[in-house]
Design an enzyme around this catalytic site. Sequence first.
Site: not given
Length: 493
Positions: A203, A388
Amino acid sequence: MTRELPSDFLWGGATSDFQYEGGYRENGRGLSTHDYETNGNQINPRHHTMVTSSGKKIFPKSAFVNADDVPENAKPLVVDNQYYPSHNAVDFFHHYKEDIKLMANMGFNVFRFSISWSRIYPTGEEETPNQKGIEFYDNVISELEKYNIQPLITICHDELPINLAVKYDGWNSRKVIELYMKYVRTLFDNFGKRCKYWLTFNEINAIRGFGPTGVHKASGIDRYQAAHNMFVASAKAVILGHKMMPKSQFGAMYAMSASYPATCKPEDMFHNQLEQRENWYFIDTMGRGYYPVYADEILQHHGIKSLKEIKMDPDDKEVLKKGQLDFISFSYYRSNISKDGDDWFNVGGSPNPYLKTTPWGWGLDPLGLRYTMNMIYDRIQKPIFIVENGMGAIDKPNQEGYVEDNYRIEYLSQHLSAMADAINIDKIPCIGYTMWGPIDLISLSTGEMRKRYGFVYVDMDDLGNGTLKRTPKKSYFWIKHVIETNGKALDEN
């Protein structure tokens, strides 16, 4: 159109070491930036425990949200009477064989996990790696191989050895690029021939705060200088990996939420486009190998005159070009909306009145996943990997620990169906899907166990109390059937 997926599609789950692994002081592991975070809840955010040179303890906001109020001379501190969730997490360190067997029984053929940098190099500056740390991950990979499960390794998942944060101000320093590359080479030397898929960072578009970057100031030029140094480190890792392991494939992971304008008002439409460039800034640079033409516009919004203000070495642009990613991976949990006048980089966004939400207020939008897959591929033209996705919920087990989580089955059925439609109808090349937290783990944003994602229930509460017994939920058997049919079972719903 059937929702059966290509025969080489990868099915699995994803975790991070500081939320799942535990064993934070075992076998020579050093301390990392997340080891100083207390637990919290929806009302009270997580805190870092710090002490300044004057001896005053301070408790700034969660590193996940913001850390701009951390003084430069502050040093992290572990204090009594505080619970630090990462220290034990749910103890994969001692349960890895049991957990991997549970994954194998669901039919997983890939498992995404992160390696703790401080388990390999406790301070980040040792001349030689910690052999006990290498041995642990070697054992994990061997156990995965036993069940024909491929490792998908996140090299750096939102953390670094605390020494590098305190001594160098984390990723603000190019010294950390050098130390990262030593760490990367060690991983490639020891595990490279056994691992095809790698993620250089997690991320990376959401890097704010002390935990993810080790930088005391989370915004302005500090954030974008840290980002540049991470771009260079990622590219160098890709170049080295391709040289050492020619068949290896590299991605970096991005936090993605489908974002829609609040209305069709032109100002709302344009604001939404500008806001989305915050994400594209990271994906474009790493996926294409060069900074986008709108880079100055993004930086000026944050008080930086231009890209020229970012400190770069003469060969950085060539490194970025040679080290561009092989695939784009991302997390997707929700969608949001934005309108003219909203703040940029609003992680949660504004609520969408057309969507139902989770107990944590996240909009449920399976079609948004298909939309996001199309947006990324249309822009970058490289394979994607959904690494994810999942639903955080409050699970209520019976006396045996069994959870009848029909809500999770509904969420995953809708999202996996949208993914399959993107692959089969829209022809988006997608390598695989790893559901977040296949076995219950610690929440990143709040440090609690109450917010659960897993197919497997772990007997532990928000303060670490419990037996750690693992019990499959109803969704465990559902996903097993979906994987056995390679997605065809999604047509039954």
